[in-house]
Design a protein around this motif. Sequence first.
Motif, PDB file in Angstrom:
ATOM      1  N   UNK A 126       0.841  -1.203   0.000  1.00 19.41           N
ATOM      2  CA  UNK A 126       0.000   0.000   0.000  1.00 19.41           C
ATOM      3  C   UNK A 126       0.876   1.253   0.000  1.00 19.41           C
ATOM      4  N   UNK A 127       1.896   1.242   0.831  1.00 20.19           N
ATOM      5  CA  UNK A 127       2.824   2.387   0.871  1.00 20.19           C
ATOM      6  C   UNK A 127       3.584   2.505  -0.451  1.00 20.19           C
ATOM      7  N   UNK A 128       3.940   1.352  -1.024  1.00 18.83           N
ATOM      8  CA  UNK A 128       4.631   1.364  -2.304  1.00 18.83           C
ATOM      9  C   UNK A 128       3.773   2.049  -3.361  1.00 18.83           C
ATOM     10  N   UNK A 129       2.488   1.692  -3.407  1.00 18.90           N
ATOM     11  CA  UNK A 129       1.590   2.329  -4.370  1.00 18.90           C
ATOM     12  C   UNK A 129       1.506   3.829  -4.130  1.00 18.90           C
ATOM     13  N   UNK A 130       1.449   4.200  -2.868  1.00 20.15           N
ATOM     14  CA  UNK A 130       1.349   5.622  -2.542  1.00 20.15           C
ATOM     15  C   UNK A 130       2.619   6.366  -2.926  1.00 20.15           C
ATOM     16  N   UNK A 131       3.765   5.801  -2.582  1.00 23.73           N
ATOM     17  CA  UNK A 131       5.035   6.491  -2.805  1.00 23.73           C
ATOM     18  C   UNK A 131       5.479   6.483  -4.264  1.00 23.73           C
ATOM     19  N   UNK A 132       5.045   5.500  -5.034  1.00 28.20           N
ATOM     20  CA  UNK A 132       5.471   5.420  -6.437  1.00 28.20           C
ATOM     21  C   UNK A 132       4.379   5.911  -7.381  1.00 28.20           C
ATOM     22  N   UNK A 133       3.142   5.499  -7.166  1.00 25.10           N
ATOM     23  CA  UNK A 133       2.067   5.799  -8.112  1.00 25.10           C
ATOM     24  C   UNK A 133       1.723   7.286  -8.175  1.00 25.10           C
ATOM     25  N   UNK A 134       1.623   7.921  -7.031  1.00 25.33           N
ATOM     26  CA  UNK A 134       1.232   9.333  -7.025  1.00 25.33           C
ATOM     27  C   UNK A 134       2.265  10.203  -7.750  1.00 25.33           C
ATOM     28  N   UNK A 135       3.559  10.078  -7.425  1.00 27.38           N
ATOM     29  CA  UNK A 135       4.531  10.875  -8.202  1.00 27.38           C
ATOM     30  C   UNK A 135       4.541  10.520  -9.685  1.00 27.38           C
ATOM     31  N   UNK A 136       4.335   9.222 -10.007  1.00 27.29           N
ATOM     32  CA  UNK A 136       4.324   8.829 -11.417  1.00 27.29           C
ATOM     33  C   UNK A 136       3.142   9.434 -12.164  1.00 27.29           C
ATOM     34  N   UNK A 137       2.003   9.510 -11.521  1.00 27.25           N
ATOM     35  CA  UNK A 137       0.843  10.137 -12.171  1.00 27.25           C
ATOM     36  C   UNK A 137       1.103  11.609 -12.455  1.00 27.25           C
ATOM     37  N   UNK A 138       1.678  12.300 -11.505  1.00 23.41           N
ATOM     38  CA  UNK A 138       1.966  13.727 -11.697  1.00 23.41           C
ATOM     39  C   UNK A 138       3.037  13.912 -12.766  1.00 23.41           C
ATOM     40  N   UNK A 139       4.085  13.104 -12.704  1.00 21.35           N
ATOM     41  CA  UNK A 139       5.160  13.203 -13.695  1.00 21.35           C
ATOM     42  C   UNK A 139       4.645  12.825 -15.082  1.00 21.35           C
ATOM     43  N   UNK A 140       3.764  11.823 -15.159  1.00 25.73           N
ATOM     44  CA  UNK A 140       3.189  11.423 -16.450  1.00 25.73           C
ATOM     45  C   UNK A 140       2.417  12.565 -17.080  1.00 25.73           C
ATOM     46  N   UNK A 141       1.682  13.285 -16.263  1.00 23.98           N
ATOM     47  CA  UNK A 141       0.954  14.442 -16.768  1.00 23.98           C
ATOM     48  C   UNK A 141       1.914  15.501 -17.300  1.00 23.98           C
ATOM     49  N   UNK A 142       3.003  15.733 -16.587  1.00 26.24           N
ATOM     50  CA  UNK A 142       3.996  16.709 -17.039  1.00 26.24           C
ATOM     51  C   UNK A 142       4.682  16.262 -18.329  1.00 26.24           C
ATOM     52  N   UNK A 143       5.004  14.970 -18.425  1.00 26.70           N
ATOM     53  CA  UNK A 143       5.639  14.439 -19.638  1.00 26.70           C
ATOM     54  C   UNK A 143       4.693  14.591 -20.824  1.00 26.70           C
ATOM     55  N   UNK A 144       3.423  14.254 -20.623  1.00 29.59           N
ATOM     56  CA  UNK A 144       2.444  14.369 -21.711  1.00 29.59           C
ATOM     57  C   UNK A 144       2.294  15.823 -22.156  1.00 29.59           C
ATOM     58  N   UNK A 145       2.287  16.752 -21.206  1.00 27.17           N
ATOM     59  CA  UNK A 145       2.208  18.169 -21.562  1.00 27.17           C
ATOM     60  C   UNK A 145       3.428  18.604 -22.366  1.00 27.17           C
ATOM     61  N   UNK A 146       4.605  18.173 -21.938  1.00 27.11           N
ATOM     62  CA  UNK A 146       5.830  18.539 -22.656  1.00 27.11           C
ATOM     63  C   UNK A 146       5.837  17.985 -24.079  1.00 27.11           C
ATOM     64  N   UNK A 147       5.398  16.753 -24.239  1.00 30.50           N
ATOM     65  CA  UNK A 147       5.362  16.148 -25.578  1.00 30.50           C
ATOM     66  C   UNK A 147       4.342  16.865 -26.453  1.00 30.50           C
TER      67      UNK A 147
END
Length: 135
Positions: free
Chosen positions: A70-91
Motif C-alpha cells: 500500500x505504501x509502495x503504491x502511494x510512494x510510487x504511483x502518485x509521483x508517477x501520475x503527476x510526472x506522467x501528466x507533465x511528460x504528456x504536456x511537454x510532448x
Amino acid sequence: MFLLPFMAASLMIKTSDVGAIISSMDKLKIPKNLSIPIAVMFRFFPSFKEEKKNIKMAMRVRGINFKNPIKYLEYVSVPLLIISSNIADDIAKAAETKAIENPIAKTRYIRLKIQLIDFVYVLAVAGLIVGGLIW
C-alpha cells in the motif's frame, strides 16, 4: 520466446528517431490520427520508465523500503501520475511547436527505404504469432 517481439519493439523505441517513425508511417499512408498518437507513445514510455527508475532510487536514498504494498503504491504511483501528466504536456507542446498537425506535406531529411532487416523482423514476428496461436 513469447517476449521476443516485445523486446524487439523496445529496442526499436530506444533506437528510432520519432521523425523517422513518422516518416515511415507517412510513407505507408497511415492516417495522421493514428500516426501522431503512436509517435507520442514512442516518446512517452522511455521517459516514463526513466522517471520510475528515478523515483525508486530517490526512495532508496531516503531509506523508504518497499515491503508494504500500500505504501509502495502511494510512494510510487502518485509521483508517477503527476510526472506522467507533465511528460504528456511537454510532448504535446513539442508537437505543437513542430506544427505536427499542419496539413501541408512535410519534407524530411531522412530517406527511408525498406531493407532486408525489415522483412526479417516482420517474418520473425509473424512466425512467433502463428507459433503462439498453434501452440
